[in-house]
Motif scaffolding. Structure first.
Motif, PDB file in Angstrom:
ATOM      1  N   LYS A 149     -12.471  38.682  66.087  1.00  7.95           N
ATOM      2  CA  LYS A 149     -11.808  39.894  65.598  1.00  7.95           C
ATOM      3  C   LYS A 149     -10.311  39.658  65.399  1.00  7.95           C
ATOM      4  CE  LYS A 149     -15.672  42.033  65.872  1.00  7.95           C
ATOM      5  NZ  LYS A 149     -16.449  42.190  64.606  1.00  7.95           N
ATOM      6  N   ARG A 150      -9.835  38.547  65.949  1.00 13.21           N
ATOM      7  CA  ARG A 150      -8.422  38.206  65.805  1.00 13.21           C
ATOM      8  C   ARG A 150      -8.266  36.693  65.869  1.00 13.21           C
ATOM      9  NH1 ARG A 150      -3.232  40.108  66.429  1.00 13.21           N
ATOM     10  NH2 ARG A 150      -1.732  38.640  67.328  1.00 13.21           N
ATOM     11  N   LEU A 151      -7.555  36.159  64.877  1.00 12.42           N
ATOM     12  CA  LEU A 151      -7.227  34.739  64.851  1.00 12.42           C
ATOM     13  C   LEU A 151      -5.716  34.636  64.700  1.00 12.42           C
ATOM     14  CD1 LEU A 151      -8.393  31.868  64.865  1.00 12.42           C
ATOM     15  CD2 LEU A 151      -8.524  31.994  62.376  1.00 12.42           C
ATOM     16  N   GLU A 152      -5.093  33.873  65.567  1.00 14.03           N
ATOM     17  CA  GLU A 152      -3.639  33.869  65.653  1.00 14.03           C
ATOM     18  C   GLU A 152      -3.079  32.457  65.492  1.00 14.03           C
ATOM     19  OE1 GLU A 152      -0.723  34.738  69.373  1.00 14.03           O
ATOM     20  OE2 GLU A 152      -2.068  36.410  68.842  1.00 14.03           O
ATOM     21  N   ILE A 153      -1.886  32.353  64.923  1.00 15.38           N
ATOM     22  CA  ILE A 153      -1.124  31.105  64.894  1.00 15.38           C
ATOM     23  C   ILE A 153       0.325  31.457  65.202  1.00 15.38           C
ATOM     24  CG2 ILE A 153      -0.487  29.039  63.606  1.00 15.38           C
ATOM     25  CD1 ILE A 153      -2.756  29.483  61.722  1.00 15.38           C
ATOM     26  N   ARG A 154       0.966  30.629  66.004  1.00 19.98           N
ATOM     27  CA  ARG A 154       2.371  30.835  66.341  1.00 19.98           C
ATOM     28  C   ARG A 154       3.165  29.574  66.050  1.00 19.98           C
ATOM     29  NH1 ARG A 154       2.895  34.444  71.848  1.00 19.98           N
ATOM     30  NH2 ARG A 154       1.257  35.970  71.358  1.00 19.98           N
ATOM     31  N   CYS A 155       4.448  29.740  65.785  1.00 12.70           N
ATOM     32  CA  CYS A 155       5.309  28.582  65.607  1.00 12.70           C
ATOM     33  C   CYS A 155       6.758  28.981  65.873  1.00 12.70           C
ATOM     34  CB  CYS A 155       5.173  27.976  64.211  1.00 12.70           C
ATOM     35  SG  CYS A 155       5.919  28.947  62.884  1.00 12.70           S
ATOM     36  N   ASP A 156       7.589  27.991  66.113  1.00  9.69           N
ATOM     37  CA  ASP A 156       9.023  28.207  66.264  1.00  9.69           C
ATOM     38  C   ASP A 156       9.565  28.836  64.986  1.00  9.69           C
ATOM     39  OD1 ASP A 156      11.958  27.317  65.903  1.00  9.69           O
ATOM     40  OD2 ASP A 156      11.576  26.805  67.999  1.00  9.69           O
ATOM     41  N   SER A 195      -1.239  36.457  62.274  1.00 12.49           N
ATOM     42  CA  SER A 195      -2.629  36.686  62.662  1.00 12.49           C
ATOM     43  C   SER A 195      -3.486  36.999  61.443  1.00 12.49           C
ATOM     44  CB  SER A 195      -2.730  37.838  63.668  1.00 12.49           C
ATOM     45  OG  SER A 195      -2.489  39.083  63.024  1.00 12.49           O
ATOM     46  N   LEU A 196      -4.775  36.919  61.672  1.00 15.80           N
ATOM     47  CA  LEU A 196      -5.760  37.250  60.645  1.00 15.80           C
ATOM     48  C   LEU A 196      -6.896  38.004  61.319  1.00 15.80           C
ATOM     49  CD1 LEU A 196      -5.971  36.529  57.585  1.00 15.80           C
ATOM     50  CD2 LEU A 196      -7.516  34.678  58.233  1.00 15.80           C
ATOM     51  N   THR A 197      -7.334  39.088  60.707  1.00  9.61           N
ATOM     52  CA  THR A 197      -8.471  39.864  61.197  1.00  9.61           C
ATOM     53  C   THR A 197      -9.537  39.889  60.103  1.00  9.61           C
ATOM     54  OG1 THR A 197      -7.713  41.992  60.324  1.00  9.61           O
ATOM     55  CG2 THR A 197      -6.867  41.321  62.500  1.00  9.61           C
ATOM     56  N   PRO A 198     -10.740  40.308  60.417  1.00 13.43           N
ATOM     57  CA  PRO A 198     -11.777  40.361  59.381  1.00 13.43           C
ATOM     58  C   PRO A 198     -11.360  41.190  58.173  1.00 13.43           C
ATOM     59  CG  PRO A 198     -12.771  40.609  61.541  1.00 13.43           C
ATOM     60  CD  PRO A 198     -11.285  40.644  61.750  1.00 13.43           C
ATOM     61  N   GLN A 199     -10.579  42.234  58.395  1.00 13.95           N
ATOM     62  CA  GLN A 199     -10.157  43.090  57.295  1.00 13.95           C
ATOM     63  C   GLN A 199      -9.163  42.395  56.364  1.00 13.95           C
ATOM     64  OE1 GLN A 199     -10.088  43.951  60.534  1.00 13.95           O
ATOM     65  NE2 GLN A 199     -11.794  45.407  60.610  1.00 13.95           N
ATOM     66  N   ASP A 200      -8.496  41.358  56.859  1.00 15.96           N
ATOM     67  CA  ASP A 200      -7.500  40.652  56.064  1.00 15.96           C
ATOM     68  C   ASP A 200      -8.099  39.611  55.134  1.00 15.96           C
ATOM     69  OD1 ASP A 200      -5.445  41.984  57.446  1.00 15.96           O
ATOM     70  OD2 ASP A 200      -5.459  40.473  59.031  1.00 15.96           O
TER      71      ASP A 200
END
Length: 227
Positions: A149-156, A195-200
């Protein structure tokens, strides 16, 4: 129909142990990968260090890298973190590393489910689209296999190249965590959150492209069609 990930013990959640794209293969590290992994990190140490402190602290010796692979294998078995190497599909050469990791806490939240993608490349392999392909493959697996339901990526915030990868992959910028951590040199830094959700996810041809995978339950190569 497969049960949702949250309805079964995490150690029983089926995980594809080989994911093939057009140019890369993603798979867990094995003991025979240790020399190549150490060599790649060692050659790229100064390049990786500003963004990824583990490049200097966790891989000082071959035994350090051997211990890392052992921990990664255990985490894979327990489904607390899914670490993979990025390999050239034609040559088998190690290009870098990636995986699906915990967003918060000490292990993946399979109840939501929510995952975070991490990635790095050896310096000689940057700028060739390998990370973009890796993110696409892991995104499809996360949503199509694990039903996240949620996929996330982070960076500086200063890692412009990484931010561009996220934006081109369709991830939505949620914000900037100001002064949330320190760089390996001790300077306070801020972190971009995407982030990315199914709706995106748009129903684009690339999102429906088949992903060749090998299921750990059958050890057979299969092609899953995406609808």
């Amino acid at each position: 129909m497969a049960k949702p990930a949250a309805s079964r013990p995490s150690v029983l959640i089926p995980i594809p142990d080989r994911i093939e794209g057009e140019r890369v293969v993603l798979r867990p590290y094995v003991s025979s990968d240790v020399p190549a992994l150490f060599k790649l990190i060692n050659a790229s140490r100064k390049h990786l260090f500003p963004w990824l402190p583990w490049a200097d602290s966790d891989h000082r010796t071959l035994d350090d890298t051997r211990a890392f692979v052992a921990r990664a294998t255990a985490s894979w078995t327990l489904r607390t973190s899914l670490i993979v190497g990025i390999f050239d599909k034609k040559t088998g050469r190690l290009l870098g590393g990636s995986g699906l990791h915990v967003c918060k806490g000490s292990s993946i939240d399979w109840d939501i489910p929510a995952l975070m993608i991490g990635y790095w490349l050896g310096k000689p392999h940057e700028g060739k689209g390998y990370v973009a392909e890796t993110v696409q493959l892991l995104t499809r697996v996360a949503f199509d296999e694990f039903k996240v339901k949620r996929l996330e990526i982070r960076c500086d915030e200063h890692n412009v190249r990484s931010a561009r990868v996220m934006e081109r992959a369709g991830f939505v910028r949620e914000g900037l965590l100001r002064n949330d951590s320190r760089t390996p040199r001790g300077e306070v830094r801020s972190t971009l959150v995407y982030s990315l959700t199914p709706q995106d996810r748009p129903p684009t041809p690339s999102a429906r492209r088949p992903v060749k995978r090998r299921d750990v339950r059958t050890r057979r190569s299969t092609v899953q069609s995406r609808t």
